[in-house]
Scaffold this active site. Sequence first.
Site, mmCIF file in Angstrom:
data_model
loop_
_atom_site.group_PDB
_atom_site.id
_atom_site.type_symbol
_atom_site.label_atom_id
_atom_site.label_comp_id
_atom_site.label_asym_id
_atom_site.label_seq_id
_atom_site.Cartn_x
_atom_site.Cartn_y
_atom_site.Cartn_z
ATOM 1 N N ASP A 46 0.858 -1.187 0.000
ATOM 2 C CA ASP A 46 0.000 0.000 0.000
ATOM 3 C C ASP A 46 0.894 1.237 0.000
ATOM 4 O OD1 ASP A 46 -3.227 0.479 1.119
ATOM 5 O OD2 ASP A 46 -1.845 2.179 1.003
ATOM 6 N N ASP A 83 4.232 2.038 -4.063
ATOM 7 C CA ASP A 83 3.230 2.488 -5.032
ATOM 8 C C ASP A 83 3.108 1.416 -6.110
ATOM 9 O OD1 ASP A 83 1.913 3.779 -7.164
ATOM 10 O OD2 ASP A 83 2.689 5.732 -6.515
ATOM 11 N N ALA A 125 -6.558 1.528 -5.273
ATOM 12 C CA ALA A 125 -7.152 2.395 -6.297
ATOM 13 C C ALA A 125 -7.429 3.760 -5.688
ATOM 14 C CB ALA A 125 -8.469 1.796 -6.797
ATOM 15 N N GLU A 126 -7.574 4.740 -6.541
ATOM 16 C CA GLU A 126 -8.240 5.980 -6.148
ATOM 17 C C GLU A 126 -9.718 5.634 -6.235
ATOM 18 O OE1 GLU A 126 -7.175 8.876 -5.038
ATOM 19 O OE2 GLU A 126 -5.084 8.245 -5.107
ATOM 20 N N THR A 160 -3.158 5.641 -11.235
ATOM 21 C CA THR A 160 -3.217 4.529 -10.272
ATOM 22 C C THR A 160 -4.079 3.377 -10.785
ATOM 23 O OG1 THR A 160 -2.885 5.980 -8.385
ATOM 24 C CG2 THR A 160 -3.983 3.885 -7.942
ATOM 25 N N THR A 199 -15.999 -2.548 -9.619
ATOM 26 C CA THR A 199 -17.187 -1.899 -9.056
ATOM 27 C C THR A 199 -18.368 -1.969 -10.019
ATOM 28 O OG1 THR A 199 -18.072 0.272 -8.471
ATOM 29 C CG2 THR A 199 -16.182 0.269 -9.924
ATOM 30 N N GLU A 249 -20.076 0.438 -10.737
ATOM 31 C CA GLU A 249 -20.184 1.718 -11.446
ATOM 32 C C GLU A 249 -19.736 1.616 -12.904
ATOM 33 O OE1 GLU A 249 -18.943 5.254 -9.473
ATOM 34 O OE2 GLU A 249 -19.501 4.494 -7.511
ATOM 35 N N TYR A 285 -13.685 8.319 -12.428
ATOM 36 C CA TYR A 285 -13.399 7.161 -11.562
ATOM 37 C C TYR A 285 -13.878 5.871 -12.226
ATOM 38 C CZ TYR A 285 -14.426 3.572 -8.071
ATOM 39 O OH TYR A 285 -14.533 2.367 -7.414
ATOM 40 N N SER A 329 -11.953 4.881 -15.279
ATOM 41 C CA SER A 329 -10.626 4.298 -15.001
ATOM 42 C C SER A 329 -10.776 2.852 -14.508
ATOM 43 C CB SER A 329 -9.854 5.152 -13.994
ATOM 44 O OG SER A 329 -10.455 5.099 -12.707
ATOM 45 N N LYS A 330 -11.820 2.579 -13.733
ATOM 46 C CA LYS A 330 -12.034 1.202 -13.286
ATOM 47 C C LYS A 330 -12.422 0.311 -14.469
ATOM 48 C CE LYS A 330 -12.005 -0.256 -9.576
ATOM 49 N NZ LYS A 330 -10.896 -0.800 -8.713
ATOM 50 N N VAL A 352 -26.724 16.628 1.486
ATOM 51 C CA VAL A 352 -27.307 15.648 0.562
ATOM 52 C C VAL A 352 -27.294 16.253 -0.847
ATOM 53 C CG1 VAL A 352 -29.442 14.438 -0.039
ATOM 54 C CG2 VAL A 352 -28.725 14.601 2.350
ATOM 55 N N GLY A 374 -22.814 14.709 -13.370
ATOM 56 C CA GLY A 374 -22.958 13.374 -13.984
ATOM 57 C C GLY A 374 -23.477 12.323 -13.019
#
Length: 339
Positions: free
Chosen positions: A33, A59, A83-84, A100, A125, A127, A153, A156-157, A209, A278
């Site tokens: 990590d 890293d 990950a970020e 990353t 994920t 997402e 994000y 990138s994933k 919120v 978004g």
Amino acid sequence: MKILVTGGAGFIGSNFIFYMLKEHPEDSIICLDALTYAGNLSTLKPVLDDPRFRFVKADICDREKVYDLFESEKPDYVVHFAAESHVDRSIDDPGIFVKTNVLGTQVLIDACVKYGIKRFHHVSTDEVYGDLPLDRPDMFFVETLPLKASSPYSASKASSDLLVMSYHRTFGLDATLSRCSNNYGPYQFPEKMIPLMIANAMADKPLPVYGEGINVRDWLYVEDHCRAIDLILRKGRSGEVYNIGGHNEMRNIDIVKLICAELGKPESLITFVKDRKGHDMRYAIDPAKIHNELGWLPQTMFRDGIKKTIRWYLDNRSWWEEIVNGDYKEYYQKMYGNR
Ligand code: NAD
Ligand code: TDX
């Protein structure tokens, strides 16, 4: 078996390390990590003296260090969490997410191919599927959907998912991939919605919120995610994607109200702020594949998990107070100051 866990000083990675050392006394774990803002060595304190555990600060983008580690430790398995991970930060500064999440993953899978690892498990994920409409409760994320990321994000994933699968096909890397819904539980960094609301409510601060609070997320207690990864690592089929989720869809506003009720705080703390750019409307996982193939089912109901989580934040104030009183103050001011 010897398992290299990347990102183990973060939320899910640390919970995974605790889970594995508890469930599999015969295994040993090396945690790699970089200790970014999201990584916290003090989280790993309970296992730092365990002879089956070793922590290495590095890293994942540092090819030389990663290769040296593979060479010296010769891990059998790699479980990749590093990950970020925060959508709002990716909207503010996408570059580090590409570095990353995409390039760092590439370094790791290069190392896995070079040193002949038994299996690489990539933690992804839900997402990456984009989002679902609020008015179609019949629709769910299934593994066969095309990828359609909304934020830097998730893009990138999604890129890292594609890269891992390409290494499986082209270089014969034994790889499995999981896409989980929103996690909650102990040690989650207070930038994320649930711990942020708990910490703010405890300090009688406004509860920000986004938009109207009607966005839906599918929440899973972190230990259920860890158990699913463990199963996939041992019994999942190479080259396969497994969705992980427990059919627990909730609107953000309802969760925030629940946190107020549990903590005995007034709902007047709730403040509607400018929406996320978004902003994905709804996530909902179809977990049929992991259930049918591996027999996985979640064990913690949300009503119990959220109570346990709130209890944990009440009992471990020093863990998160140290964070929110540090550099996080600047982050909070930047993100919420004029929102
Ligand atoms: P986190 O932000 O809490 O932890 C990330 C960890 O990775 C930190 O310890 C950080 O120091 C480390 N890290 C970051 N960059 C690194 C680098 N370049 N080299 C080495 N280490 C680095 O994240 P999390 O919520 O625990 O998520 C872990 C993984 O699970 C991520 O891949 C994320 O995409 C995925 N995921 C998260 C959720 C969720 O709800 N939190 C849901 C599904 C999937
Ligand atoms: O202050 C807030 N107010 C608010 O309304 C924050 C931080 C969030 N929200 C909303 C945005 C989302 O609709 O709450 C919901 C959850 O937000 P996050 O906790 O930021 O999670 P999300 O964006 O859904 O992404 C999470 O789940 C998938 C993780 O952070 C990712 O790493 C994971 O891949």
